[in-house]
Design an enzyme around this catalytic site. Structure first.
Site, PDB file in Angstrom:
ATOM      1  N   HIS A  35      33.461  39.375  -6.705  1.00  0.00           N
ATOM      2  CA  HIS A  35      34.444  39.446  -5.625  1.00  0.00           C
ATOM      3  C   HIS A  35      35.845  39.478  -6.206  1.00  0.00           C
ATOM      4  CE1 HIS A  35      31.190  37.813  -2.788  1.00  0.00           C
ATOM      5  NE2 HIS A  35      31.317  39.118  -2.651  1.00  0.00           N
ATOM      6  N   GLU A  71      38.418  36.518  -6.577  1.00  0.00           N
ATOM      7  CA  GLU A  71      37.915  35.258  -7.138  1.00  0.00           C
ATOM      8  C   GLU A  71      38.241  35.201  -8.631  1.00  0.00           C
ATOM      9  OE1 GLU A  71      33.881  34.951  -5.589  1.00  0.00           O
ATOM     10  OE2 GLU A  71      34.617  35.330  -3.557  1.00  0.00           O
ATOM     11  N   HIS A  96      31.367  32.436  -8.504  1.00  0.00           N
ATOM     12  CA  HIS A  96      32.219  32.788  -7.364  1.00  0.00           C
ATOM     13  C   HIS A  96      33.202  31.644  -7.118  1.00  0.00           C
ATOM     14  CE1 HIS A  96      29.958  36.282  -5.608  1.00  0.00           C
ATOM     15  NE2 HIS A  96      29.069  35.830  -6.481  1.00  0.00           N
ATOM     16  N   GLU A 150      29.852  28.241  -6.767  1.00  0.00           N
ATOM     17  CA  GLU A 150      31.130  28.401  -6.079  1.00  0.00           C
ATOM     18  C   GLU A 150      32.080  27.376  -6.686  1.00  0.00           C
ATOM     19  OE1 GLU A 150      31.953  30.623  -3.790  1.00  0.00           O
ATOM     20  OE2 GLU A 150      30.033  31.350  -3.002  1.00  0.00           O
TER      21      GLU A 150
HETATM   22  O1  0X9 Z   1      29.053  35.298   0.382  1.00  0.00           O
HETATM   23  C1  0X9 Z   1      28.908  35.370  -0.843  1.00  0.00           C
HETATM   24  O2  0X9 Z   1      28.657  36.417  -1.432  1.00  0.00           O
HETATM   25  C2  0X9 Z   1      29.063  34.112  -1.691  1.00  0.00           C
HETATM   26  N1  0X9 Z   1      30.168  33.310  -1.236  1.00  0.00           N
HETATM   27  S1  0X9 Z   1      31.721  33.863  -1.427  1.00  0.00           S
HETATM   28  O3  0X9 Z   1      32.597  32.964  -0.690  1.00  0.00           O
HETATM   29  N2  0X9 Z   1      32.138  33.765  -2.953  1.00  0.00           N
HETATM   30  O4  0X9 Z   1      31.789  35.212  -0.982  1.00  0.00           O
HETATM   31  C3  0X9 Z   1      27.800  33.274  -1.573  1.00  0.00           C
HETATM   32  C4  0X9 Z   1      26.578  33.984  -2.021  1.00  0.00           C
HETATM   33  C5  0X9 Z   1      25.404  33.056  -2.111  1.00  0.00           C
HETATM   34  N3  0X9 Z   1      24.359  33.364  -1.172  1.00  0.00           N
HETATM   35  C6  0X9 Z   1      24.266  32.752   0.052  1.00  0.00           C
HETATM   36  N4  0X9 Z   1      25.129  31.880   0.455  1.00  0.00           N
HETATM   37  N5  0X9 Z   1      23.240  33.052   0.843  1.00  0.00           N
HETATM   38 ZN    ZN Z   2      32.323  35.451  -4.059  1.00  0.00          ZN
END
Ligand code: 0X9
Ligand code: ZN
Length: 309
Positions: A69, A72, A197, A270
């Protein structure tokens, strides 16, 4: 460039220069290869750290990838920190043991177009996706049960747009090809991985596409191992451990494919901060980089250990 106060963050060119310097300073244990090219044609460099680095030795392999991302940016620093720790500190017996008995792959920027766009005006753009058309969310574009479960969007304007097909983003296709290339003699050499992330201070494990613990491709025993290792790592960095779908359902994210396709013990971290008012959480000041990357040293070491288990 990064705005005033955040100059400690690496731009894409500075990141590449840092990897080149690491290789120049430590040619016996560090080598740079390429995973492929981004949509706009930027190289996606991969640093390999291991003893006899030019030889593909029969050692468990571990993957750290960062910056899927765009905004990030702290994660790019995390990957560079791992690279520095395992090269600059090679004289440290514990580091030497890891480097000599593992092959460590580090990808500091999976999404170099997006991260470059986010900073090139000198003002942060709050950008998440890649730069293909209106942008594809790379972490919804991986090919395990792509688009299956309401955990991504089919609207190209949406922040979680999954793309026109699995692997339609050149960046995820490059990651797939790189990881597939580590199948040697029918066995995936990469045993464990972290996809970094920001933010929320979480240790997440598969699956993202279902809130079931035990499902197709995940036995109770496998789930329990994820929970055990994830909880152990979280005890070292103070993050909260949970299944990724406990946060929210995603489909097409990296760890579902890494586990679903290759049985890689794959986690999403995260990073800092734990919470924040919206976009600000993606842009912590440069002076937190050292503390917040070193915070994951012990967790990284646990993952390296588990890769050999
Ligand atoms: O949404 C995402 O891709 C990740 N969070 S972010 O805030 N960095 O965008 C989390 C991905 C992990 N998978 C799940 N939460 N299901
Ligand atoms: Zn992310």
């Amino acid at each position: 460039d990064f705005p005033p106060g955040d100059e400690a963050y690496h731009t894409y060119d500075e990141m590449v220069a840092e990897l080149d310097k690491t290789v120049a300073d430590h040619p016996d244990i560090a080598a740079k290869v390429s995973a492929g090219k981004s949509f706009e044609g930027r190289d996606i460099p991969v640093l390999k750290v291991s003893d006899n680095v030019a030889t593909d030795e029969d050692e468990p392999e571990v993957l750290f990838d960062c910056n899927q991302h765009a905004r990030e940016h702290l994660t790019t620093e995390m990957c560079l920190h791992v690279a520095q720790r395992f090269t600059d500190n090679y004289a440290d017996p514990a580091v030497k043991d890891s480097v000599d008995n593992r092959e460590i792959w580090i990808i500091p920027s999976v999404n170099p177009d997006g991260s470059s766009f986010d900073v090139e005006s000198g003002e942060y753009q709050g950008w998440r996706k890649n730069r293909q058309d209106q942008g594809t969310d790379t972490n919804r574009n991986w090919g395990h049960k792509w688009g299956c479960c309401g955990g991504s969007s089919d609207d190209p304007a949406d922040e979680t747009y999954r793309g026109t097909a699995a692997w339609s983003a050149p960046e995820t296709a490059a990651m797939r090809d790189f990881i597939d290339s580590r199948v040697v003699g029918g066995t995936q050499q990469i045993k464990a991985a972290v996809d970094f992330h920001t933010y929320s201070e979480l240790v997440l494990w598969p699956f993202g596409h279902t809130s079931d613990d035990v499902t197709e491709g995940m036995t109770q025993q496998e789930y329990d191992r994820f929970a055990k290792v994830g909880t152990e790592m979280a005890q070292t960095n103070g993050y909260t451990p949970q299944q990724s779908s406990d946060l929210y359902i995603t489909d097409g994210d990296s760890l579902d494919w890494m586990w679903g396709q290759h049985k890689i013990l794959a986690f999403t971290f995260e990073m800092y901060p734990s919470s924040s008012g919206g976009l600000d959480g993606f842009y912590p000041p440069g002076d937190v980089i050292e503390r917040e990357t070193a915070r994951n040293d012990a967790a990284v070491d646990i993952l390296l250990r588990e890769a050999g288990a």
